[in-house]
Design a protein around this motif. Structure first.
Motif, mmCIF file in Angstrom:
data_model
loop_
_atom_site.group_PDB
_atom_site.id
_atom_site.type_symbol
_atom_site.label_atom_id
_atom_site.label_comp_id
_atom_site.label_asym_id
_atom_site.label_seq_id
_atom_site.Cartn_x
_atom_site.Cartn_y
_atom_site.Cartn_z
ATOM 1 N N ARG A 1 17.029 8.432 -4.574
ATOM 2 C CA ARG A 1 18.076 7.775 -5.404
ATOM 3 C C ARG A 1 18.482 6.362 -4.472
ATOM 4 O O ARG A 1 18.423 5.425 -5.265
ATOM 5 C CB ARG A 1 19.407 8.575 -5.420
ATOM 6 N N GLN A 2 18.558 6.634 -3.149
ATOM 7 C CA GLN A 2 18.788 5.374 -2.501
ATOM 8 C C GLN A 2 17.588 4.328 -2.418
ATOM 9 O O GLN A 2 17.888 3.076 -2.277
ATOM 10 C CB GLN A 2 19.099 5.722 -0.868
ATOM 11 N N GLY B 1 15.796 4.053 -5.118
ATOM 12 C CA GLY B 1 15.879 3.335 -6.184
ATOM 13 C C GLY B 1 17.144 2.333 -6.465
ATOM 14 O O GLY B 1 16.791 1.483 -6.990
ATOM 15 N N THR B 2 17.961 2.590 -5.446
ATOM 16 C CA THR B 2 19.114 1.465 -5.314
ATOM 17 C C THR B 2 18.468 0.477 -4.583
ATOM 18 O O THR B 2 18.812 -0.808 -4.773
ATOM 19 C CB THR B 2 20.410 2.055 -4.303
ATOM 20 N N GLN C 1 16.971 -1.720 -6.987
ATOM 21 C CA GLN C 1 17.861 -2.564 -7.953
ATOM 22 C C GLN C 1 18.550 -3.754 -6.967
ATOM 23 O O GLN C 1 18.784 -4.760 -7.659
ATOM 24 C CB GLN C 1 18.943 -1.444 -8.234
ATOM 25 N N MET C 2 18.732 -3.386 -5.779
ATOM 26 C CA MET C 2 19.244 -4.464 -4.905
ATOM 27 C C MET C 2 18.145 -5.708 -4.796
ATOM 28 O O MET C 2 18.524 -6.841 -4.925
ATOM 29 C CB MET C 2 19.667 -3.977 -3.556
#
Lengths: 482, 91
Positions: B59-60, B62-63, B66-67
């Motif tokens: 998930r991180q 994935g973040t 996104q960032m």
């Protein structure tokens, strides 16, 4: 051993016999069992609080918020898909990240849409509990919140993403503190307390508390009803502008949800906030007056639905993030709040329960589980910080996985893509007011079915020949049970 | 003018590297996700704990993706404002 067991059984039997005999033979007015109908009449919690008020003469500091179930989340259901739109293949990862305050110079991006709610060190929680929350948030890639407190250095260091409350006590309101934050949340109210003032007496304030809050010995900590320096909407607008300019991080407003919601939101939008946190009437607290908890505010479900609609009308969706909090205790409720328009949620009570987790056995049966985590608790030193952080990180992971499963079943690839069209409601009034479809009728029958549920003839027979339109309906079905 | 070009090239470099990081984060996120799936197939608590960490890592990542996307958008905006005719030229 057998002898002792038999002896205990014999004593218990004798005691029970005597108690039952007295309950059967005594006059009802003199009978202990009279507490049963009395308890039923006024409710056990109300009975206990009447006794507590009569003993202490002060408002009862009830922990964890109202027990009343205000938001009917169970009346909302997600709509799975099979063919008309295909479910998401299991190999496809669901995007769970959220950016809070996308307009800010330094937006805040979190890996999961669940953040740890504002629970202050000292005013609410022990240092160990705050550290465990910060560590768990970091492990899960999300943010934790200072609550109405000063800057606890250890918490700031343990949290990779830290939202601080610019608060009505004034303890975070100087640049040396708020410049260290990843987002600033201006706290003007909370679900469990409205905008009422709060006071912690010196006897509940230890040395570490005084240090973080900058209090003198013997000085109480006071949360004012108004934010110092903000006595008008214009002063609030000025404050937001100054904090945005000075910090560059997202600057938001937190309020207790209220029926004046739209008026409050307009001022927040005029101020140019990056995010709005709405704390519903179900919001928890370390200890607050039952009247403020049970009789003040607006439930989270309706607050989120109304705020989301207002932001959409003002073209602020995607610019101003909406954070929902208050009574969100299951992943389903959290995801429903997001589907109604929240970008992310805060959890408090559920996070605390998850954090305590299996350590509950340390307190049972003689102490409350909260004695491990509240600042004034008797067993705060017994809390294992790393174990607590692991428990909470596991809980957060499990919650998001359950959300991902729903997203898969809805054919969505990101939690943020889930919207109102993925929900239906079993309640006609909720359908009318939130714009969700009513699950009792097919999509093409919505208008007709919702009109049929108004029963205008029951109050004004002369109107029977012409069915009312949705605009003219006066009495809803909630007044008439079918 | 030379400084302006330097800055433009630096931003172009950052933009291209961020695009690479975005791709790598996406790939690694898929790998971690697959590890999570495999590890949860075992009964042992230690492996399930590792699986939970893998899932959080996925998930991180994935973040991060996104960032990177957010940063790319900002850099693209900066590059567009530096184009001739955008009103920021140094003469």
């Amino acid at each position: 051993m057998k002898f002792i067991e038999n002896l205990i059984r014999s004593i218990a039997n004798e005691t029970a016999d005597k108690a039952i005999s007295r309950m059967v033979n005594d006059q009802y007015t003199e009978n202990l069992s009279a507490t049963i109908p009395v308890g039923q009449k006024i409710g056990m919690a109300n009975l206990m609080e009447i006794l507590m008020r009569s003993a202490h003469g002060t408002p009862v500091p009830r922990p964890l918020g109202s027990p009343i179930h205000f938001s009917p989340w169970e009346k909302l259901l997600f709509n799975p898909v099979h063919l008309f739109r295909m479910p998401t293949p299991e190999k496809v990862a669901i995007d769970t990240s959220v950016t809070i305050g996308p307009r800010a110079r330094k937006p805040l991006t979190i890996s999961i849409p669940i953040m740890i709610a504002a629970m202050s060190f000292g005013g609410a929680l022990s240092k160990n509990a705050k550290l465990a929350l910060a560590k768990a948030a970091t492990a899960a890639g999300t943010a934790t919140n200072s609550g109405e407190a000063g800057l606890l250095r250890e918490e700031r260091e343990a949290a990779s993403l830290f939202i601080g409350q610019y608060n009505r006590g004034g303890w975070m309101n100087t640049p040396d503190k708020y410049m260290q934050l990843d987002a600033v949340e201006i706290q003007l109210g909370q679900g469990a307390q409205g905008s009422a003032s709060q006071r912690t007496t010196p006897k509940n304030i230890g040395e570490d508390y005084r240090e973080v809050y900058g209090l003198k010995e013997g000085e109480p900590s006071v949360i004012h009803s108004r934010l110092p320096g903000v006595d008008s909407p214009e002063e609030f607008i000025g404050l937001v502008g100054r904090l945005r300019e000075e910090t560059g991080v997202p600057v938001g407003l937190k309020i207790a949800a209220t029926h004046h919601l739209e008026k409050e939101l307009q001022i927040a939008l005029d101020a140019g906030v990056d995010f709005i946190t709405l704390d519903g009437a179900e919001g928890g607290t370390h200890g607050g007056a039952p009247t403020l908890q049970d009789d003040v505010g607006l439930p989270t479900l309706f607050a989120v639905a109304r705020a989301s609609r207002y932001l959409a009308r003002k073209g602020a969706v995607g610019q101003v993030s909406l954070i929902a909090t208050g009574g969100l205790v299951t992943p389903g409720c959290m995801l429903k709040a997001m589907a109604l328009g929240a970008d992310a949620v805060y959890i408090g009570t559920a996070a605390m329960m998850a954090l305590i987790g299996d350590q509950i056995v340390e307190t049972a049966p003689f102490e409350a589980a909260t004695s491990l985590v509240v600042y004034t608790g008797k067993m705060t030193s017994e809390l294992d910080v790393d174990r607590s952080a692991r428990n909470l990180a596991r809980y957060l992971g499990a919650c998001v996985t359950e959300m991902e499963q729903v997203a898969q079943s809805l054919g969505r690839t990101a939690l943020s893509d889930i919207s109102k069209s993925d929900l239906c409601t079993l309640d006609a009034d909720i359908a009318r007011t939130t714009g969700l479809q009513w699950g009792w009728a097919s999509p093409d029958m919505q208008d007709e079915a919702l009109e049929w549920r108004t029963f205008p003839a029951a109050v004004s027979p002369e109107r029977q020949p012409g069915r009312p339109t949705r605009e003219t309906e006066e009495v809803s079905v909630s007044a008439y049970s079918i | 003018m030379a400084e302006w070009n330097d800055m433009k090239q630096t931003i172009e470099y950052l933009s291209s590297e961020i695009a690479r990081i975005e791709t790598m984060a996406g790939t690694l996120s898929s790998v971690e996700h697959e590890h999570y799936r495999k590890l949860t197939g075992f009964e042992k608590q230690e492996l399930v704990d590792i699986a939970v960490e893998e899932q959080s890592a996925a998930r991180q990542l994935g973040t991060i993706k996104q960032m990177c996307l957010n940063m790319s958008r900002r850099l693209d905006g900066m590059l567009q404002s530096m184009e001739p005719g955008a009103g920021h030229e140094v003469h």
